[in-house]
Motif scaffolding. Structure first.
Motif, PDB file in Angstrom:
ATOM      1  N   ARG A   1       0.471  -3.385   1.611  1.00 23.76           N
ATOM      2  CA  ARG A   1       1.038  -2.615   2.712  1.00 23.76           C
ATOM      3  C   ARG A   1       1.608  -1.306   2.166  1.00 23.76           C
ATOM      4  NH1 ARG A   1       6.693  -5.676   4.471  1.00 23.76           N
ATOM      5  NH2 ARG A   1       7.774  -5.389   2.474  1.00 23.76           N
ATOM      6  N   ILE A   2       1.696  -0.339   3.066  1.00 18.89           N
ATOM      7  CA  ILE A   2       2.205   0.962   2.662  1.00 18.89           C
ATOM      8  C   ILE A   2       3.147   1.480   3.736  1.00 18.89           C
ATOM      9  CG2 ILE A   2       0.128   2.131   3.606  1.00 18.89           C
ATOM     10  CD1 ILE A   2       0.498   4.190   1.292  1.00 18.89           C
ATOM     11  N   HIS A   3       4.304   1.903   3.305  1.00 17.02           N
ATOM     12  CA  HIS A   3       5.286   2.430   4.228  1.00 17.02           C
ATOM     13  C   HIS A   3       4.925   3.861   4.603  1.00 17.02           C
ATOM     14  CE1 HIS A   3       8.405  -0.822   3.566  1.00 17.02           C
ATOM     15  NE2 HIS A   3       7.484  -1.099   2.654  1.00 17.02           N
ATOM     16  N   SER A   4       5.584   4.373   5.606  1.00 15.13           N
ATOM     17  CA  SER A   4       5.250   5.707   6.093  1.00 15.13           C
ATOM     18  C   SER A   4       5.425   6.758   5.005  1.00 15.13           C
ATOM     19  CB  SER A   4       6.104   6.060   7.310  1.00 15.13           C
ATOM     20  OG  SER A   4       7.480   5.994   6.980  1.00 15.13           O
ATOM     21  N   GLY A   5       6.376   6.552   4.123  1.00 16.99           N
ATOM     22  CA  GLY A   5       6.627   7.518   3.065  1.00 16.99           C
ATOM     23  C   GLY A   5       5.819   7.293   1.814  1.00 16.99           C
ATOM     24  N   GLY A   6       5.015   6.230   1.791  1.00 16.18           N
ATOM     25  CA  GLY A   6       4.119   5.999   0.658  1.00 16.18           C
ATOM     26  C   GLY A   6       4.488   4.852  -0.253  1.00 16.18           C
ATOM     27  N   VAL A   7       5.633   4.224  -0.042  1.00 13.86           N
ATOM     28  CA  VAL A   7       5.989   3.064  -0.862  1.00 13.86           C
ATOM     29  C   VAL A   7       4.994   1.942  -0.590  1.00 13.86           C
ATOM     30  CG1 VAL A   7       7.735   1.300  -1.280  1.00 13.86           C
ATOM     31  CG2 VAL A   7       8.428   3.681  -0.935  1.00 13.86           C
ATOM     32  N   THR A   8       4.536   1.290  -1.648  1.00 22.04           N
ATOM     33  CA  THR A   8       3.511   0.258  -1.511  1.00 22.04           C
ATOM     34  C   THR A   8       4.001  -1.093  -2.038  1.00 22.04           C
ATOM     35  OG1 THR A   8       2.568   0.889  -3.656  1.00 22.04           O
ATOM     36  CG2 THR A   8       1.623   1.910  -1.695  1.00 22.04           C
ATOM     37  N   ASN A   9       3.414  -2.138  -1.472  1.00 24.47           N
ATOM     38  CA  ASN A   9       3.660  -3.500  -1.925  1.00 24.47           C
ATOM     39  C   ASN A   9       2.331  -4.239  -1.956  1.00 24.47           C
ATOM     40  OD1 ASN A   9       6.114  -2.885   0.287  1.00 24.47           O
ATOM     41  ND2 ASN A   9       6.819  -3.584  -1.721  1.00 24.47           N
ATOM     42  N   TYR A  10       2.176  -5.130  -2.948  1.00 23.55           N
ATOM     43  CA  TYR A  10       0.906  -5.840  -3.117  1.00 23.55           C
ATOM     44  C   TYR A  10       1.137  -7.334  -3.295  1.00 23.55           C
ATOM     45  CZ  TYR A  10      -0.981  -1.201  -4.029  1.00 23.55           C
ATOM     46  OH  TYR A  10      -1.360   0.112  -3.915  1.00 23.55           O
ATOM     47  N   ALA A  11       0.168  -8.102  -2.828  1.00 27.52           N
ATOM     48  CA  ALA A  11       0.146  -9.517  -3.142  1.00 27.52           C
ATOM     49  C   ALA A  11      -0.151  -9.671  -4.633  1.00 27.52           C
ATOM     50  CB  ALA A  11      -0.919 -10.222  -2.314  1.00 27.52           C
ATOM     51  N   ASP A  12       0.354 -10.753  -5.205  1.00 28.99           N
ATOM     52  CA  ASP A  12       0.139 -10.973  -6.638  1.00 28.99           C
ATOM     53  C   ASP A  12      -1.339 -11.012  -6.993  1.00 28.99           C
ATOM     54  OD1 ASP A  12       2.956 -13.278  -7.040  1.00 28.99           O
ATOM     55  OD2 ASP A  12       2.863 -11.078  -7.022  1.00 28.99           O
ATOM     56  N   SER A  13      -2.146 -11.519  -6.077  1.00 27.97           N
ATOM     57  CA  SER A  13      -3.572 -11.707  -6.368  1.00 27.97           C
ATOM     58  C   SER A  13      -4.330 -10.390  -6.505  1.00 27.97           C
ATOM     59  CB  SER A  13      -4.219 -12.560  -5.282  1.00 27.97           C
ATOM     60  OG  SER A  13      -4.083 -11.941  -4.017  1.00 27.97           O
ATOM     61  N   VAL A  14      -3.775  -9.306  -5.974  1.00 25.12           N
ATOM     62  CA  VAL A  14      -4.480  -8.019  -6.026  1.00 25.12           C
ATOM     63  C   VAL A  14      -3.707  -6.960  -6.788  1.00 25.12           C
ATOM     64  CG1 VAL A  14      -5.564  -8.572  -3.823  1.00 25.12           C
ATOM     65  CG2 VAL A  14      -3.559  -7.070  -3.868  1.00 25.12           C
ATOM     66  N   GLU A  15      -2.492  -7.268  -7.186  1.00 19.44           N
ATOM     67  CA  GLU A  15      -1.668  -6.308  -7.921  1.00 19.44           C
ATOM     68  C   GLU A  15      -2.418  -5.823  -9.150  1.00 19.44           C
ATOM     69  OE1 GLU A  15       2.073  -5.675  -7.368  1.00 19.44           O
ATOM     70  OE2 GLU A  15       1.399  -3.956  -8.538  1.00 19.44           O
ATOM     71  N   GLY A  16      -2.481  -4.504  -9.313  1.00 24.38           N
ATOM     72  CA  GLY A  16      -3.173  -3.929 -10.454  1.00 24.38           C
ATOM     73  C   GLY A  16      -4.663  -3.738 -10.260  1.00 24.38           C
TER      74      GLY A  16
ATOM     75  N   ILE B   1      -3.610   0.723  -2.155  1.00 23.84           N
ATOM     76  CA  ILE B   1      -3.550   1.131  -0.758  1.00 23.84           C
ATOM     77  C   ILE B   1      -3.000   2.550  -0.690  1.00 23.84           C
ATOM     78  CG2 ILE B   1      -1.234   0.145  -0.395  1.00 23.84           C
ATOM     79  CD1 ILE B   1      -2.141  -0.593   2.462  1.00 23.84           C
ATOM     80  N   SER B   2      -3.554   3.329   0.218  1.00 23.54           N
ATOM     81  CA  SER B   2      -3.069   4.696   0.403  1.00 23.54           C
ATOM     82  C   SER B   2      -3.245   5.071   1.870  1.00 23.54           C
ATOM     83  CB  SER B   2      -3.831   5.678  -0.500  1.00 23.54           C
ATOM     84  OG  SER B   2      -5.209   5.665  -0.214  1.00 23.54           O
TER      85      SER B   2
ATOM     86  N   LEU C   1      -8.091   1.255   1.354  1.00 21.60           N
ATOM     87  CA  LEU C   1      -7.883   0.233   0.338  1.00 21.60           C
ATOM     88  C   LEU C   1      -8.960   0.417  -0.720  1.00 21.60           C
ATOM     89  CD1 LEU C   1      -6.113  -2.234  -0.429  1.00 21.60           C
ATOM     90  CD2 LEU C   1      -7.954  -3.660   0.495  1.00 21.60           C
ATOM     91  N   GLN C   2      -8.545   0.822  -1.910  1.00 20.19           N
ATOM     92  CA  GLN C   2      -9.462   0.944  -3.031  1.00 20.19           C
ATOM     93  C   GLN C   2      -9.441  -0.371  -3.780  1.00 20.19           C
ATOM     94  OE1 GLN C   2     -11.504   3.665  -4.118  1.00 20.19           O
ATOM     95  NE2 GLN C   2     -12.306   2.025  -5.399  1.00 20.19           N
ATOM     96  N   MET C   3     -10.569  -1.041  -3.792  1.00 18.20           N
ATOM     97  CA  MET C   3     -10.696  -2.320  -4.466  1.00 18.20           C
ATOM     98  C   MET C   3     -11.401  -2.085  -5.796  1.00 18.20           C
ATOM     99  SD  MET C   3     -12.065  -4.357  -1.097  1.00 18.20           S
ATOM    100  CE  MET C   3     -12.187  -5.927  -1.930  1.00 18.20           C
ATOM    101  N   SER C   4     -10.792  -2.549  -6.872  1.00 25.88           N
ATOM    102  CA  SER C   4     -11.387  -2.424  -8.196  1.00 25.88           C
ATOM    103  C   SER C   4     -11.376  -3.776  -8.882  1.00 25.88           C
ATOM    104  CB  SER C   4     -10.589  -1.412  -9.031  1.00 25.88           C
ATOM    105  OG  SER C   4     -10.539  -0.154  -8.396  1.00 25.88           O
TER     106      SER C   4
END
Length: 114
Positions: free
Chosen positions: A50-65, A69-70, A80-83
């Motif tokens: 998820r991404i807040h209006s100002g750009g702060v992001t949070n990720y599930a552990d399974s996708v962190e790193g 999200i932008s 969502l850039q998936m790598s």
């Protein structure tokens, strides 16, 4: 009410990358926290990022790193850039506000397979 249209899904090999886009209607898109959700076959929908209006992001552990999200508020679009994709990333991906409304888009299907 926000109308959402996702795109960019497809087939990707393990270790590959994919970029999803979500175009939202509504002039107040910029105030919402936006999220990308996945629903794998036979499983409940879950929040990946998820991404807040100002750009702060949070990720599930399974996708962190691996996922990024932008958002571009001028274009009412969230990405969502998936790598380093894994077979377990195979799912239907949808965007929505966070917490989500009842107005889900059709989503986009991603399959990670060799």
């Amino acid at each position: 009410q926000v109308h959402l249209v996702e795109s960019g899904g497809g087939l990707v090999q393990p270790g590959g990358s994919l970029r999803l886009s979500c175009a939202a209607s509504g002039s107040i898109f910029s105030i919402y926290i936006m999220g990308w959700y996945r629903q794998a076959p036979g499983k409940q929908r879950e929040l990946d990022a998820r991404i807040h209006s100002g750009g702060v992001t949070n990720y599930a552990d399974s996708v962190e790193g691996r996922f990024t999200i932008s958002r571009d508020n001028a274009k009412n679009t969230v990405y969502l850039q998936m790598s380093r994709a894994k077979p377990e990333d195979t799912a239907d991906y949808c965007c929505n506000t966070n917490p989500p409304t009842q107005d889900w888009g059709q989503g986009t299907q991603d399959a990670v397979s060799s």
